[in-house]
Enzyme design. Sequence first.
Site, PDB file in Angstrom:
ATOM      1  N   LYS A 110       0.848  -1.199   0.000  1.00 34.18           N
ATOM      2  CA  LYS A 110       0.000   0.000   0.000  1.00 34.18           C
ATOM      3  C   LYS A 110       0.878   1.242   0.000  1.00 34.18           C
ATOM      4  O   LYS A 110       1.706   1.423   0.887  1.00 34.18           O
ATOM      5  CB  LYS A 110      -0.907  -0.018   1.234  1.00 34.18           C
ATOM      6  CG  LYS A 110      -1.729   1.249   1.385  1.00 34.18           C
ATOM      7  CD  LYS A 110      -2.814   1.110   2.414  1.00 34.18           C
ATOM      8  CE  LYS A 110      -3.545   2.421   2.607  1.00 34.18           C
ATOM      9  NZ  LYS A 110      -4.659   2.312   3.537  1.00 34.18           N
ATOM     10  N   LYS A 143      -2.447  -1.805  -3.798  1.00 32.05           N
ATOM     11  CA  LYS A 143      -3.209  -0.563  -3.744  1.00 32.05           C
ATOM     12  C   LYS A 143      -2.330   0.660  -3.856  1.00 32.05           C
ATOM     13  O   LYS A 143      -1.312   0.689  -3.175  1.00 32.05           O
ATOM     14  CB  LYS A 143      -3.930  -0.577  -2.406  1.00 32.05           C
ATOM     15  CG  LYS A 143      -4.761   0.589  -2.085  1.00 32.05           C
ATOM     16  CD  LYS A 143      -5.365   0.362  -0.762  1.00 32.05           C
ATOM     17  CE  LYS A 143      -6.154   1.588  -0.439  1.00 32.05           C
ATOM     18  NZ  LYS A 143      -6.436   1.726   0.931  1.00 32.05           N
TER      19      LYS A 143
HETATM   20  C1  PBG Z   1      -7.654   3.127   5.621  1.00 33.78           C
HETATM   21  C2  PBG Z   1      -7.873   3.017   4.165  1.00 33.78           C
HETATM   22  C3  PBG Z   1      -7.715   3.991   3.163  1.00 33.78           C
HETATM   23  C4  PBG Z   1      -8.169   3.412   1.981  1.00 33.78           C
HETATM   24  C5  PBG Z   1      -8.557   2.111   2.286  1.00 33.78           C
HETATM   25  N1  PBG Z   1      -8.335   1.882   3.625  1.00 33.78           N
HETATM   26  C6  PBG Z   1      -7.287   5.400   3.250  1.00 33.78           C
HETATM   27  C7  PBG Z   1      -5.914   5.757   3.547  1.00 33.78           C
HETATM   28  O1  PBG Z   1      -5.040   4.915   3.750  1.00 33.78           O
HETATM   29  O2  PBG Z   1      -5.665   6.949   3.609  1.00 33.78           O
HETATM   30  C8  PBG Z   1      -8.251   4.077   0.645  1.00 33.78           C
HETATM   31  C9  PBG Z   1      -9.315   3.568  -0.252  1.00 33.78           C
HETATM   32  C10 PBG Z   1      -9.675   4.458  -1.380  1.00 33.78           C
HETATM   33  O3  PBG Z   1      -9.044   5.493  -1.637  1.00 33.78           O
HETATM   34  O4  PBG Z   1     -10.636   4.124  -2.079  1.00 33.78           O
HETATM   35  N2  PBG Z   1      -6.348   3.229   6.042  1.00 33.78           N
END
Ligand code: PBG
Length: 329
Positions: A201, A254
Amino acid sequence: MNFPVTRMRRLRRTEAMRSLVRETHLHPGALIYPLFICPGEGVRKPIGSMPGVFNLSLDEAMKEAEACAALGIGGLLLFGLPAEKDEQASGAWADDGIVQTALRAFKANRRLDTLVTMADVCLCEYSSHGHCGVVARDGDHYTIENDSSVALLAKTAASLAKAGADIVAPSDMMDGRVAAMRETLDASGHEQTPILSYASKFASAFYGPFREAADSAPLFGDRRSYQMDGANLREAMREIELDIAEGADMLLMKPAMPYLDVIQEARQRFDLPMGAYQVSGEYSMLHAAFERGWLEPERTMMESLTGIRRAGADFIVTYFAKDAAKVLG
Ligand code: PBG
């Protein structure tokens, strides 16, 4: 053998022919739809930057989930907007937390049996500061503590499994969270609950609209001390290796579109089931272009999803899940 013996266009002449030689396929069962559950009743609050996406109270979320099941969608990824937030993000692991309550209701509805319920495990939606872990302050400086965050995340995962989550999906990017979750899940009788780790991520600007949807923008600072630098492919592979060693059952990559090379590399190296998250910003930018008439909605949506599959994702978490499932019939 070159032209004129070889003519690539022979296999492109008709849709029947193209369909026969198509290499990558999408099906509704490989699409996961995110839901943002909020308190109240009859609430269907639109997210300005994400047309078609809402904060839903449980009764409305139930309708949405039934629609997803009817469309043959594979599963749901649940996020919660608690009534109250605090420093310790206690709403994340509360027995009567917003997602826990939704999970119990979903599990009691037999019409949802075909859906896999995934619960996002993170503290950011539940903490008053909006960070994914515990904040330690020292004057003007702050750090996101790793180990104390991991303890709370593991507790959260067990609470979500207890409430009925089929899969827990940690998205926080703290070190050691997968091992801690496995241990806590096993110790609490949830040895059959798989962990879908957001192993790779990146700290991405493409999460912008999500922070409106989940009300989880950090009050100060950013997430770069825990999420990965977007420039790093090798580091992503190390993150994945570690999560596998800690006991991850599945991987989630992601964002998707700006990181297709990372998905492809992971697919080549690792044999675990792997999903990709077409994140909020990917959805919003396409919608912005649809609204202006600059891109053709259906074809662009399907092309964006096909690209993610072609890169190697087995399944895709996407805000287009319902629209794409309708196209796929
Ligand atoms: C929580 C989380 C996030 C997303 C999924 N889980 C936000 C972040 O990390 O700031 C992003 C999902 C999206 O942008 O659709 N940590």
